[in-house]
Motif scaffolding. Structure first.
Motif: not given
Length: 411
Positions: A47-55, A93-103, A105-112
């Motif tokens: 359902g609506d969670w599809a973009p999160v899984a894709d991202g 790099w470890l801090a960045f990986v966590a931030a990029a994954l969070a972004l 998951a929140l749909g902020q792909v361009p920012l990531a």
């Protein structure tokens, strides 16, 4: 189970930590890919969670490749990075990986994407100050630079330009980094020497840049005459690349790691995804028909798996070298599960793409009816993805169970 104790320099410990992070991201990629694939079913269970899984699937894939590339770059540069630079780079790099994954998951792909590009450029700027250079490292740096530039341009709103940039990232940026690792590994599992590997790397880098660049230009719909000339040139580029890799594989030494097996698998994916599908994709009519279908997705999938197979092979060889063991770190089970799972999934995905072209252009069916007609192929495709995911899980389990206790020593 008693864990082996090994002694490593701070740089060696950082490399092993990069490898461990790569394996952790591999598990995340396996889970998110399966979840994302479930949305191809007619019921669309996410359902609506599809973009999160894709991202998450796309971001974890990119991050695990980049983490593996960073580990390889650190091994190539040797002891040229002074002091605690690798340690601080790993923490950032470890801090960045966590931030990029969070972004993501929140749909902020361009920012990531933008953040990834900035971090990669900072890493490259820091690395260039070391003054250490070799053919492997120069190819690696060019590839990382092209990846960073491609990510920075991912925000383009023009569909064809965005598709061309995405293809360039996979077919040229990722491929050049992968090539640098392949030829850096060759003297370690083959009787061919370092001079041969560096000379061949120069040739193959040009071939990949030419073949991958033409594939990327094909997304912009080349004129018919140019596309007809480009198709055989692309095939020749990837055949020559495969011949260089095969020459090293035929001259194996006593190295017992599975790195050569993964390189052989990557070579096959290069031939099919780059050579065969690449030559087809530059034809204007076929390129137009492939857009937004699983046929284009199959080519991108195989192109990405070239780099992932190389990273998994590097993980085997690097972990064995750091442990001081001439033996496999992961077994044959994940290799065969991934080889057949990814290969058959690509064939089925390409078959789905051909049927999509027919159903949309000839049958003019709606997406719901199309999904129902493709359900048999989709179901088998999901089984193949499940086998590939099982291979990734077993690879990670084998790596984790054989992990050593590390004692960091200076000097």
């Amino acid at each position: 189970m008693t864990r082996v104790m090994i002694q490593l320099s701070p740089r060696g410990a950082v490399i092993y930590q990069y490898l461990t992070l790569t394996v952790a991201l591999l598990l995340l990629f396996a889970a998110s890919t399966l979840l994302s694939a479930l949305n191809q079913l007619p019921a669309q269970p996410l359902g609506d969670w599809a973009p999160v899984a894709d991202g998450l699937a796309a971001r974890s894939f990119t991050l695990l490749l980049l983490t593996g590339f960073l580990a390889a770059g650190l091994m190539m540069v040797g002891d040229a990075q002074p002091g605690n630079a690798p340690v601080w780079q790993r923490r950032i790099w470890l801090a960045f990986v966590a931030a990029a994954l969070a972004l993501s998951a929140l749909g902020q792909v361009p920012l990531a994407d933008g953040l990834t590009a900035v971090v990669l450029l900072a890493v490259l700027a820091r690395g260039w100050r070391s003054g250490k250079s070799s053919t492997y490292l120069r190819c690696w740096r060019i590839g990382m630079l092209l990846i960073a530039l491609s990510l920075a341009l991912q925000a383009l709103e023009h569909a064809r330009f965005a598709a061309a940039i995405a293809a360039f990232e996979v077919q040229v940026g990722f491929a050049l980094c992968s090539l640098s690792i392949v030829f850096w590994l060759i003297p370690r599992y083959s009787r061919l020497d370092r001079d041969w590997a560096q000379d061949s790397l120069r040739i193959c880098a040009v071939l990949v840049f030419l073949g991958g660049g033409l594939i990327s230009l094909g997304r912009l719909l080349m004129p018919a005459g140019l596309s007809l000339a480009a198709a055989p040139l692309i095939i020749v580029c990837y055949i020559l690349l495969a011949s260089h890799s095969a020459h090293a594989l035929r001259n194996r030494d006593e190295n017992a790691s599975l790195a050569p097996h993964w390189i052989a698998l990557a070579t096959i994916f290069w031939l099919v995804g780059g050579g065969f599908l690449g030559a087809l994709s530059v034809q204007p009519g076929i390129a137009q028909a492939m857009r937004a279908t699983d046929l284009a997705a199959a080519q991108n999938w195989l192109g990405g798996w070239v780099s992932l197979a190389v990273v998994l092979g590097f993980g085997n060889e690097a972990a064995a070298a750091l442990r001081g063991d001439n033996r496999r770190v992961t077994g044959y089970a994940p290799y065969w599960l991934l080889a057949f799972g990814v290969g058959l999934a690509s064939v089925l995905q390409a078959g789905r793409g051909v049927l999509q072209v027919y159903l949309r252009d000839v049958g003019a069916l709606e997406s719901t009816a199309e999904s129902e007609l493709l359900l048999p192929l989709t179901f088998v495709w999901l089984i193949c993805l499940l086998a590939a995911a099982a291979g990734m899980v077993i690879y990670a389990a084998g790596f984790w169970l054989r992990r050593p206790r590390i004692r960091v020593i200076d000097g």
